[in-house]
Design a protein around this motif. Structure first.
Motif, PDB file in Angstrom:
ATOM      1  N   ALA A 121       0.888  -1.268   0.138  1.00 36.79           N
ATOM      2  CA  ALA A 121       0.240  -0.070  -0.084  1.00 36.79           C
ATOM      3  C   ALA A 121       1.002   1.228  -0.119  1.00 36.79           C
ATOM      4  N   GLN A 122       1.899   1.261   0.800  1.00 37.17           N
ATOM      5  CA  GLN A 122       2.817   2.214   0.993  1.00 37.17           C
ATOM      6  C   GLN A 122       3.527   2.814  -0.337  1.00 37.17           C
ATOM      7  N   THR A 123       3.943   1.663  -1.134  1.00 38.47           N
ATOM      8  CA  THR A 123       4.688   1.914  -2.224  1.00 38.47           C
ATOM      9  C   THR A 123       3.851   1.863  -3.449  1.00 38.47           C
ATOM     10  N   GLY A 124       2.508   1.760  -3.349  1.00 38.40           N
ATOM     11  CA  GLY A 124       1.723   1.736  -4.489  1.00 38.40           C
ATOM     12  C   GLY A 124       1.666   0.453  -5.524  1.00 38.40           C
ATOM     13  N   THR A 125       2.465  -0.672  -4.940  1.00 35.80           N
ATOM     14  CA  THR A 125       2.391  -1.762  -5.840  1.00 35.80           C
ATOM     15  C   THR A 125       0.996  -2.562  -5.886  1.00 35.80           C
ATOM     16  N   ALA A 126       0.734  -3.212  -6.730  1.00 34.00           N
ATOM     17  CA  ALA A 126      -0.551  -3.662  -7.104  1.00 34.00           C
ATOM     18  C   ALA A 126      -0.577  -5.340  -7.005  1.00 34.00           C
ATOM     19  N   VAL A 127      -1.390  -5.838  -6.572  1.00 34.60           N
ATOM     20  CA  VAL A 127      -1.487  -7.313  -6.508  1.00 34.60           C
ATOM     21  C   VAL A 127      -2.194  -7.863  -7.921  1.00 34.60           C
ATOM     22  N   SER A 128      -1.830  -8.924  -8.617  1.00 30.84           N
ATOM     23  CA  SER A 128      -2.700  -9.546  -9.722  1.00 30.84           C
ATOM     24  C   SER A 128      -3.212 -10.777  -9.022  1.00 30.84           C
ATOM     25  N   HIS A 129      -4.438 -10.604  -8.767  1.00 30.20           N
ATOM     26  CA  HIS A 129      -5.181 -11.841  -8.291  1.00 30.20           C
ATOM     27  C   HIS A 129      -5.633 -12.920  -9.514  1.00 30.20           C
ATOM     28  N   CYS A 130      -4.986 -14.144  -9.471  1.00 30.47           N
ATOM     29  CA  CYS A 130      -5.333 -14.884 -10.475  1.00 30.47           C
ATOM     30  C   CYS A 130      -6.071 -16.266  -9.704  1.00 30.47           C
ATOM     31  N   PRO A 131      -7.393 -16.202  -9.570  1.00 23.64           N
ATOM     32  CA  PRO A 131      -8.024 -17.205  -9.015  1.00 23.64           C
ATOM     33  C   PRO A 131      -8.149 -18.438  -9.380  1.00 23.64           C
ATOM     34  N   ILE A 132      -8.156 -18.792 -11.006  1.00 25.81           N
ATOM     35  CA  ILE A 132      -8.148 -20.080 -11.379  1.00 25.81           C
ATOM     36  C   ILE A 132      -6.661 -20.661 -11.296  1.00 25.81           C
ATOM     37  N   SER A 133      -5.559 -19.922 -11.495  1.00 24.85           N
ATOM     38  CA  SER A 133      -4.299 -20.461 -11.307  1.00 24.85           C
ATOM     39  C   SER A 133      -3.996 -20.838  -9.842  1.00 24.85           C
ATOM     40  N   ASN A 134      -4.425 -19.868  -8.987  1.00 26.63           N
ATOM     41  CA  ASN A 134      -4.386 -20.081  -7.496  1.00 26.63           C
ATOM     42  C   ASN A 134      -4.993 -21.588  -7.139  1.00 26.63           C
ATOM     43  N   ALA A 135      -5.978 -21.777  -7.591  1.00 21.29           N
ATOM     44  CA  ALA A 135      -6.685 -23.234  -7.268  1.00 21.29           C
ATOM     45  C   ALA A 135      -5.746 -24.338  -7.498  1.00 21.29           C
ATOM     46  N   TYR A 136      -4.717 -24.208  -8.611  1.00 20.40           N
ATOM     47  CA  TYR A 136      -4.102 -25.187  -9.032  1.00 20.40           C
ATOM     48  C   TYR A 136      -2.617 -25.493  -8.226  1.00 20.40           C
ATOM     49  N   PHE A 137      -2.021 -24.211  -8.001  1.00 17.52           N
ATOM     50  CA  PHE A 137      -0.582 -24.070  -7.823  1.00 17.52           C
ATOM     51  C   PHE A 137      -0.186 -23.300  -6.456  1.00 17.52           C
ATOM     52  N   ALA A 138      -1.262 -22.435  -6.042  1.00 12.45           N
ATOM     53  CA  ALA A 138      -0.803 -21.571  -5.028  1.00 12.45           C
ATOM     54  C   ALA A 138      -0.992 -22.218  -3.518  1.00 12.45           C
TER      55      ALA A 138
ATOM     56  N   HIS B 117      -7.734  -5.753   0.308  1.00 17.93           N
ATOM     57  CA  HIS B 117      -8.415  -4.517  -0.211  1.00 17.93           C
ATOM     58  C   HIS B 117      -8.604  -3.490   0.846  1.00 17.93           C
ATOM     59  N   ALA B 118      -9.272  -4.134   1.910  1.00 22.01           N
ATOM     60  CA  ALA B 118      -9.552  -3.274   3.158  1.00 22.01           C
ATOM     61  C   ALA B 118      -8.198  -2.539   3.777  1.00 22.01           C
ATOM     62  N   LYS B 119      -7.159  -3.010   3.677  1.00 27.28           N
ATOM     63  CA  LYS B 119      -5.877  -2.433   3.823  1.00 27.28           C
ATOM     64  C   LYS B 119      -5.307  -1.306   2.945  1.00 27.28           C
ATOM     65  N   GLY B 120      -6.103  -1.129   1.717  1.00 22.91           N
ATOM     66  CA  GLY B 120      -5.498  -0.206   0.801  1.00 22.91           C
ATOM     67  C   GLY B 120      -4.773  -0.650  -0.276  1.00 22.91           C
ATOM     68  N   VAL B 121      -4.540  -1.727  -0.501  1.00 21.40           N
ATOM     69  CA  VAL B 121      -3.637  -2.495  -1.546  1.00 21.40           C
ATOM     70  C   VAL B 121      -4.699  -2.454  -2.914  1.00 21.40           C
ATOM     71  N   GLU B 122      -3.985  -1.957  -3.973  1.00 21.87           N
ATOM     72  CA  GLU B 122      -4.347  -2.109  -5.343  1.00 21.87           C
ATOM     73  C   GLU B 122      -4.372  -3.460  -5.970  1.00 21.87           C
ATOM     74  N   ILE B 123      -5.661  -3.800  -6.286  1.00 21.15           N
ATOM     75  CA  ILE B 123      -5.706  -5.276  -6.838  1.00 21.15           C
ATOM     76  C   ILE B 123      -6.517  -5.285  -8.194  1.00 21.15           C
ATOM     77  N   GLY B 124      -6.074  -6.041  -9.067  1.00 18.89           N
ATOM     78  CA  GLY B 124      -6.711  -6.295 -10.507  1.00 18.89           C
ATOM     79  C   GLY B 124      -6.641  -8.088 -10.566  1.00 18.89           C
ATOM     80  N   LEU B 125      -7.083  -8.319 -11.713  1.00 15.59           N
ATOM     81  CA  LEU B 125      -7.352  -9.659 -12.041  1.00 15.59           C
ATOM     82  C   LEU B 125      -6.341 -10.198 -13.110  1.00 15.59           C
ATOM     83  N   GLY B 126      -6.118 -11.286 -13.216  1.00 14.01           N
ATOM     84  CA  GLY B 126      -5.172 -12.078 -14.073  1.00 14.01           C
ATOM     85  C   GLY B 126      -5.554 -13.581 -14.206  1.00 14.01           C
ATOM     86  N   SER B 127      -5.424 -13.647 -15.705  1.00 10.20           N
ATOM     87  CA  SER B 127      -5.876 -15.185 -16.045  1.00 10.20           C
ATOM     88  C   SER B 127      -4.667 -15.907 -15.620  1.00 10.20           C
ATOM     89  N   ASP B 128      -3.715 -15.655 -15.753  1.00  7.97           N
ATOM     90  CA  ASP B 128      -2.132 -16.536 -15.702  1.00  7.97           C
ATOM     91  C   ASP B 128      -2.126 -17.504 -16.547  1.00  7.97           C
TER      92      ASP B 128
END
Length: 458
Positions: free
Chosen positions: A291-308, A318-329
């Motif tokens: 949040a402090q550095t403006g670094t975003a998270v790419s959330h990859c929900p399908i991939s995460n189900a297999y490998f994360a 999100h509640a902590k102010g982290v920028e988040i978008g979506l990724g297909s991976d």
């Protein structure tokens, strides 16, 4: 009255906030020469009828048919473009085996530009057909092929952010697929950055170079340091994988005695233009640093189900102010469609909140307040991605790019169950998000230019 380059009339859905969808019913979207939305005019606004009378018989006026709707183009924050060649393959084996048996052998073939061109043209076209107007791409270690991907994005009209991957650590990368040495990796990255910046000067929708250490295990300290310096020197985007799985998370802890976030930050790789994929194992200190550095998270929900090995607590981050978008991976995620990833994001969040171990009492089984709604997942795929990249994309509002997908709910082969003329528009939006298939995407526009049309017989 002001002259506009194009005017589009129809009902649109766009994120008003991370939790709320705005319904823009029968609006006029007025575009300028650069493909930006200069004005959004509703039926009750003073200029509406006058503009309609002035433009509706002109060639630059577009009216949606009944049953059609505008959605913002999707922003995919994590695509391994070369892995399109292996999509849907071997997702039931461990990540280490998957990489070494399938991924690295495929990626090593991209030294052959003819091979690379065939796959890169196909993946860009496929993503556009699935409504993805902006994509953040990992390419391979090959400078020429990585530049070719950027050129294909420019040619096909997709807004592409492309990274030449760095993998210089001989202890973690196979001999047949790694950078020759650290100096070569950094020199190739700098030449790639300059070449893409040159290409961008003649590309309307924009192409961007991205500093891309594959992930910490793939890179030496010298490479990570040098890449951080290049990102600062040229003010580029940065992407990598971060705290994705048990193995990778613990590897970094053993090597640096700290989590990925702080290790990457030490090398200058967390910045306002940084996007880190997965991030399932971030703790609160890591999230605060993002949040402090403006670094975003790419959330990859399908991939995460297999490998994360976990479900990421998106609502908490999100509640902590982290920028988040979506990724297909692609291809750790099998689907090129962010519609599929929107749906999985909602499903995974519900599973995290409810828990999965029925041997535990219900009150101990899950993580409270973890669920996200379809409205929130839509935000991640559109406006959240735009904010993560600090670009005016992902919303259908003034001073944003006209990046849209035209959804047709009446296609015979993919007709949505909408039977009442008075059905609530938000209910129609939900049906689109849960039920739309590629056949429903009739047209895709990027920066005011049509880049994809699906024939009615398709």
């Amino acid at each position: 009255m002001k002259k506009y380059t194009q005017i589009f009339q129809g009902t649109a859905f766009s994120s008003k906030s991370p939790k709320e969808v705005e319904i823009l019913k029968d609006c006029l979207f007025c575009l300028n020469d650069n493909g930006m939305i200069e004005k959004v005019i509703g039926p009750k606004d003073a200029d509406y009828d006058a503009l309609l009378n002035m433009y509706q018989n002109e060639e630059n006026f577009y009216r949606l048919a009944d049953g059609q709707y505008f959605l913002p183009g999707f922003v995919d924050l994590h695509v391994h473009a070369p892995q399109w060649a292996q999509a849907g393959t071997a997702l039931d084996i461990p990540l280490y085996d998957w990489l070494n048996t399938y991924t690295f052998p495929i990626e090593s073939k991209f030294a052959d530009l003819d091979f690379a061109k065939n796959i890169y043209q196909d993946v860009v076209s496929t993503l556009l057909a699935n409504g993805t107007t902006t994509a953040l791409y990992f390419a391979t270690i090959h400078k020429e092929a990585s530049l070719l991907l950027a050129e294909i994005c420019a040619e096909k009209g997709q807004r592409g952010l492309v990274g030449k991957v760095v993998m210089d650590n001989p202890e973690q990368n196979p001999e047949y697929y790694r950078d020759a040495n650290t100096q070569t990796a950094l020199a190739d990255t700098e030449e790639f950055i300059l070449a893409v910046k040159g290409l961008a000067k003649s590309t309307k929708q924009g192409v961007y170079p991205v500093v891309t250490p594959r992930f910490i295990p793939s890179c030496t300290n010298e490479a990570l340091k040098g890449l951080g310096e290049l990102a600062a020197k040229y003010d580029t985007y940065v992407q990598s994988h971060c705290s994705e799985s048990d193995w990778e998370h613990h590897y970094v802890q053993d090597r640096f005695n700290k989590n990925d976030a702080f290790a990457l930050h030490d090398f200058g790789l967390l910045r306002d233009k940084s996007v880190m994929a997965h991030c399932n194992f971030l703790n609160d200190d890591d999230a605060d640093l993002f949040a402090q550095t403006g670094t975003a998270v790419s959330h990859c929900p399908i991939s995460n189900a297999y490998f994360a090995n976990s479900v990421i607590p998106i609502a908490h981050l999100h509640a902590k102010g982290v920028e988040i978008g979506l990724g297909s991976d692609i291809s750790g995620g099998f689907s090129p469609s962010l519609f599929d990833n929107v749906r999985q994001a909602v499903i995974s969040s519900r599973m995290l909140e409810d828990g999965v171990n029925t041997a535990l009492p219900a009150e101990e089984r899950g993580v409270p307040n973890s669920r996200i709604t379809i409205d929130e997942a839509f935000y991640l795929a559109t406006a959240g991605g735009g904010e993560s990249l600090s670009l005016p994309i992902g919303r259908l509002t003034e001073n944003y790019a006209w990046d849209v997908q035209i959804i047709d709910t009446t296609i015979a082969s993919a007709k949505l169950p909408i039977y009442h003329t008075d059905e609530e528009l938000h209910d129609i939006f939900q049906k689109i998000m849960y039920l739309a298939r590629p056949e429903n995407i009739r047209e895709v526009w990027v920066q005011g230019e049509k880049v994809h049309t699906r024939n009615i017989t398709q």
